[in-house]
Design an enzyme around this catalytic site. Structure first.
Site, mmCIF file in Angstrom:
data_model
loop_
_atom_site.group_PDB
_atom_site.id
_atom_site.type_symbol
_atom_site.label_atom_id
_atom_site.label_comp_id
_atom_site.label_asym_id
_atom_site.label_seq_id
_atom_site.Cartn_x
_atom_site.Cartn_y
_atom_site.Cartn_z
ATOM 1 N N GLU A 288 0.827 -1.210 0.000
ATOM 2 C CA GLU A 288 0.000 0.000 0.000
ATOM 3 C C GLU A 288 0.860 1.257 0.000
ATOM 4 O OE1 GLU A 288 -2.340 -0.365 3.550
ATOM 5 O OE2 GLU A 288 -2.917 -2.418 3.090
ATOM 6 N N PRO A 289 1.760 1.397 -0.951
ATOM 7 C CA PRO A 289 2.624 2.575 -0.950
ATOM 8 C C PRO A 289 1.876 3.820 -1.412
ATOM 9 C CG PRO A 289 3.010 1.300 -2.921
ATOM 10 C CD PRO A 289 1.995 0.535 -2.114
ATOM 11 N N GLY A 290 2.122 4.920 -0.741
ATOM 12 C CA GLY A 290 1.577 6.196 -1.186
ATOM 13 C C GLY A 290 2.741 7.090 -1.555
ATOM 14 N N ARG A 327 2.847 20.308 5.074
ATOM 15 C CA ARG A 327 3.801 19.403 5.732
ATOM 16 C C ARG A 327 4.852 20.117 6.595
ATOM 17 N NH1 ARG A 327 6.801 16.201 3.853
ATOM 18 N NH2 ARG A 327 6.280 14.473 5.214
ATOM 19 N N TYR A 331 4.466 18.909 10.295
ATOM 20 C CA TYR A 331 5.406 17.859 10.723
ATOM 21 C C TYR A 331 6.845 18.364 10.818
ATOM 22 C CZ TYR A 331 1.574 15.161 8.547
ATOM 23 O OH TYR A 331 0.367 14.668 8.160
ATOM 24 N N CYS A 358 -1.634 34.764 7.680
ATOM 25 C CA CYS A 358 -1.407 35.566 8.878
ATOM 26 C C CYS A 358 -1.177 34.711 10.107
ATOM 27 C CB CYS A 358 -2.577 36.519 9.081
ATOM 28 S SG CYS A 358 -2.645 37.682 7.729
ATOM 29 N N GLU A 359 -0.095 33.979 10.119
ATOM 30 C CA GLU A 359 0.311 33.141 11.252
ATOM 31 C C GLU A 359 1.797 32.930 11.110
ATOM 32 O OE1 GLU A 359 -1.385 29.315 12.381
ATOM 33 O OE2 GLU A 359 -3.314 30.017 11.656
ATOM 34 N N TYR A 387 0.900 13.957 -0.153
ATOM 35 C CA TYR A 387 0.385 14.712 0.986
ATOM 36 C C TYR A 387 0.593 16.213 0.783
ATOM 37 C CZ TYR A 387 0.612 9.932 2.669
ATOM 38 O OH TYR A 387 0.478 8.571 2.781
HETATM 39 N N1 LLP Z 1 -1.572 2.111 4.362
HETATM 40 C C1 LLP Z 1 -2.096 2.606 5.507
HETATM 41 C C2 LLP Z 1 -2.969 1.772 6.311
HETATM 42 C C3 LLP Z 1 -1.778 3.915 5.909
HETATM 43 O O1 LLP Z 1 -2.273 4.405 7.042
HETATM 44 C C4 LLP Z 1 -0.926 4.709 5.097
HETATM 45 C C5 LLP Z 1 -0.589 6.098 5.460
HETATM 46 C C6 LLP Z 1 -0.419 4.155 3.905
HETATM 47 C C7 LLP Z 1 -0.754 2.849 3.577
HETATM 48 C C8 LLP Z 1 0.490 4.919 2.990
HETATM 49 O O2 LLP Z 1 1.666 5.256 3.616
HETATM 50 P P1 LLP Z 1 2.893 5.840 2.778
HETATM 51 O O3 LLP Z 1 3.358 4.755 1.848
HETATM 52 O O4 LLP Z 1 2.439 7.027 2.056
HETATM 53 O O5 LLP Z 1 3.920 6.154 3.804
HETATM 54 N N2 LLP Z 1 0.384 13.086 5.895
HETATM 55 C C9 LLP Z 1 1.597 12.432 6.351
HETATM 56 C C10 LLP Z 1 1.588 10.942 6.070
HETATM 57 C C11 LLP Z 1 0.405 10.209 6.672
HETATM 58 C C12 LLP Z 1 0.376 8.741 6.355
HETATM 59 C C13 LLP Z 1 -0.862 8.085 6.840
HETATM 60 N N3 LLP Z 1 -1.025 6.706 6.484
HETATM 61 C C14 LLP Z 1 2.796 13.132 5.718
HETATM 62 O O6 LLP Z 1 2.622 14.090 4.983
HETATM 63 O O7 LLP Z 1 3.926 12.765 5.990
#
Ligand code: LLP
Length: 434
Positions: A288-290, A327, A331, A358-359, A387
Site C-alpha cells: 500500500e505505498p503512497g 507538511r 510535521y 497571517c500566522e 500529501y
Molecule cells: N496504508 C495505511 C494503512 C496507511 O495508514 C498509510 C498512510 C499508507 C498505507 C500509505 O503510507 P505511505 O506509503 O504514504 O507512507 N500526511 C503524512 C503521512 C500520513 C500517512 C498516513 N497513512 C505526511 O505528509 O507525511
C-alpha cells in the site's frame, strides 16, 4: 530517482520547462511527472518479482483523478480510506475490484458503497466495525471480504504523527488479540475472511522496522492460512523518500555516491530484505505505498512576491502558503526549494521562506540558503507530490491550487485552479441576518 532536473539552468519536469507551466497556469500550481510515477511503480513491482504482488496505491497521498487513473492503467488497485476516495477511484474510471477499504471510522453508507462496487476487501480495525460490516452485508445479501489489521507493536522510528504500528496508536488490533478477532468472525455470517493486514508507519528510511514487523507477524499469518485459508498478506505502505537532497537524488549518480550502509531505503533493498520472509507463506502480497510512488514525482510551483530585508533576518514571501502545502508547518518537514531559473552568478541569500498567511506558522523553511531571487521569479518545492495537494485547505479564503500532469514533452492541466465562486458556492447568508 525522478525526472525533475536542470537543463541549461531551467528547471524541467521530464522535458517540459516549468517556467512555461507557471506562466501559462499561474501559481501556486502542482506539477506531476507521469514517468516518475510509472518508474517508481515498476521498480517496486520488480523488487518483489516471483511473488504474487498487488500494489494498492494509497490514494490518500494524492487522490487527483489523473494520478489515480495513471496507476490504474499501470495495474494498481487502491488503498482507500473514505467514501470520497472510493468515489474518486470510480470517477477516475478505475473501479475498486482490486482495491481495499481501510480506516478506523467506516460509516454504514461507506461500507454499502464499497460492497456495491465489489471492493476486494475491508481492512477491519475493531470488533464493532466487524459487526457493522456484517450487518450492512446482510442487508445487501452479500458476504463482505475482510482482513483484520494487526498492530505488530514495532517502532518505525519516524515522526510521531505518522507512526502507526505502536501499541499506543489507535490503529489495528494488537497481535495477541488478533486470533480472538478472527475467531469472532465465525459469529458473523455475512463476512468472509480473505487476508490479514499491517502498516507500521510512514516515511521509513530503513528496511529494519519492516523486517522486524514481518518477522513478528509471519507466524501468525501462517496460522491464519492453516485455520482460515486466507489468500493475502498486506504489508501496508511506509517506504520513505529523499527530501533533503531531493534534486540531486533524481540521478543514479547520487545513489551510487551514498556511503555503504547509509543509503536511504530503495525498493530494491525493501524487496531483497523481505522476499525470503514472504515467499514461504505462498500468499498474495499486497503493498500500500503512497509517498514512495508519488512523493518525488511532484513539485509545487510558487511565485516570489517580495524579498523583505530585515535587520537580522530576510524573508522571502511566496504566493504559496501552508494551506497549499502543510507538511512543513504540521510535521516540521523539510522540502528542498529551488528557483525555476538557476543563475550561478548571483549572490546567495539566507532567508526564511514564508507564505502570506497571517500566522507565524506559515513558514516553509528557516534560514534557508537560496540563490538571490526577486519579485516575479518562480520557485519550486520538490518532493511535494505526496500529501501536498491532498492536504490542502482554504484557510485565509485562499482557493485550491491548480494541478498539471507532464508526460515527456507534453503537459495538461488536470485540475483547474479553484475560482472564488466555486469556493463559496454552498454558502449563504441566512434570511434572519438580511
Ligand atoms: N496504508 C495505511 C494503512 C496507511 O495508514 C498509510 C498512510 C499508507 C498505507 C500509505 O503510507 P505511505 O506509503 O504514504 O507512507 N500526511 C503524512 C503521512 C500520513 C500517512 C498516513 N497513512 C505526511 O505528509 O507525511
Amino acid at each position: 530517482m525522478h525526472h525533475f532536473h536542470y537543463t541549461a539552468d531551467s528547471l524541467q519536469c521530464e522535458t517540459v520547462d516549468l517556467s512555461a507551466v507557471a506562466q501559462l497556469y499561474g501559481t501556486p500550481t502542482y506539477v506531476y511527472s507521469a514517468a516518475t510515477m510509472a518508474d517508481n511503480y515498476q521498480r517496486l513491482v520488480r523488487s518483489l518479482a516471483g511473488l504474487d504482488v498487488q500494489v494498492c496505491y494509497a490514494a490518500k497521498a494524492n487522490s487527483s483523478l489523473a494520478v489515480l487513473r495513471h496507476f490504474a492503467n499501470l495495474g494498481a488497485g487502491f488503498d482507500l480510506v473514505s467514501g470520497g476516495e472510493i468515489r474518486r477511484a470510480l470517477a477516475a474510471g478505475a473501479g475498486v475490484k482490486t482495491s481495499v477499504f481501510a480506516g478506523v471510522g467506516k460509516t454504514e453508507s461507506e461500507i454499502k458503497l464499497a460492497l456495491e462496487n465489489e471492493i476486494f476487501a475491508f481492512h477491519v480495525e475493531s470488533e464493532p466495525e466487524l459487526a457493522r460490516i456484517n450487518h450492512v452485508a446482510g442487508k445487501l445479501g452479500v458476504k463482505a471480504p475482510i482482513a483484520i489489521r494487526v498492530n505488530p507493536d514495532v517502532d518505525a522510528h519516524t515522526h510521531a504523527k505518522i507512526t502507526t504500528g505502536k501499541s499506543e496508536n489507535k490503529f489495528g488490533i494488537p497481535l495477541k488479540h488478533a486470533s480472538a478477532a478472527y475467531e469472532a468472525c465465525s459469529r458473523f455470517k455475512n463476512v468472509r475472511i480473505r487476508g490479514v493486514q499491517m502498516h507500521i508507519g510512514s516515511q521509513l528510511t530503513t528496511v529494519g522496522p519492516f523486517v522486524e514487523a514481518v518477522e513478528k507477524v509471519a507466524p501468525f499469518v501462517a496460522e491464519l492460512q492453516a485455520a482460515h485459508g486466507i489468500e493475502y498478506f498486506s504489508l501496508g505502505g511506509g517506504i520513505g523518500i529523499v527530501y533533503r537532497d531531493a534534486l540531486a537524488s533524481g540521478a543514479q549518480a547520487w545513489w551510487d555516491a551514498q556511503p555503504a550502509g547509509q543509503c536511504p531505503i530503495t525498493p530494491e533493498a525493501y524487496g531483497a530484505a523481505l522476499k525470503s520472509l514472504l515467499a514461504p507463506l505462498g500468499l498474495k502480497i499486497l503493498l500500500e505505498p503512497g509517498r514512495f510512488l508519488v512523493g518525488n514525482a511532484g513539485a509545487l510551483l510558487a511565485r516570489v512576491e517580495y524579498l523583505k530585508r530585515g535587520a537580522n533576518k530576510n524573508f522571502l514571501v511566496l504566493d504559496a502558503a501552508f494551506n497549499d502545502l502543510v507538511r512543513p508547518a504540521m510535521y516540521e518537514s523539510y522540502h528542498e526549494i529551488v528557483p525555476l531559473r538557476r543563475d550561478t552568478t548571483r549572490r546567495a541569500l539566507v532567508a526564511d521562506i514564508v507564505g502570506p498567511i497571517c500566522e507565524s506558522g506559515d513558514c516553509f523553511a528557516k534560514d534557508r540558503q537560496v540563490q538571490e531571487v526577486g519579485e516575479g521569479e518562480y520557485m519550486a518545492f520538490l518532493s511535494a507530490g505526496a500529501y501536498g495537494f491532498a492536504m490542502a485547505s482554504r484557510y485565509n479564503a485562499r482557493t485550491l491550487a491548480a494541478e498539471v500532469m507532464v508526460r515527456g514533452g507534453t503537459f495538461e492541466l488536470v485540475n483547474a485552479r479553484e475560482s472564488f465562486e466555486q469556493m463559496i458556492v454552498n454558502e449563504k447568508v441566512p434570511t434572519f441576518l438580511k
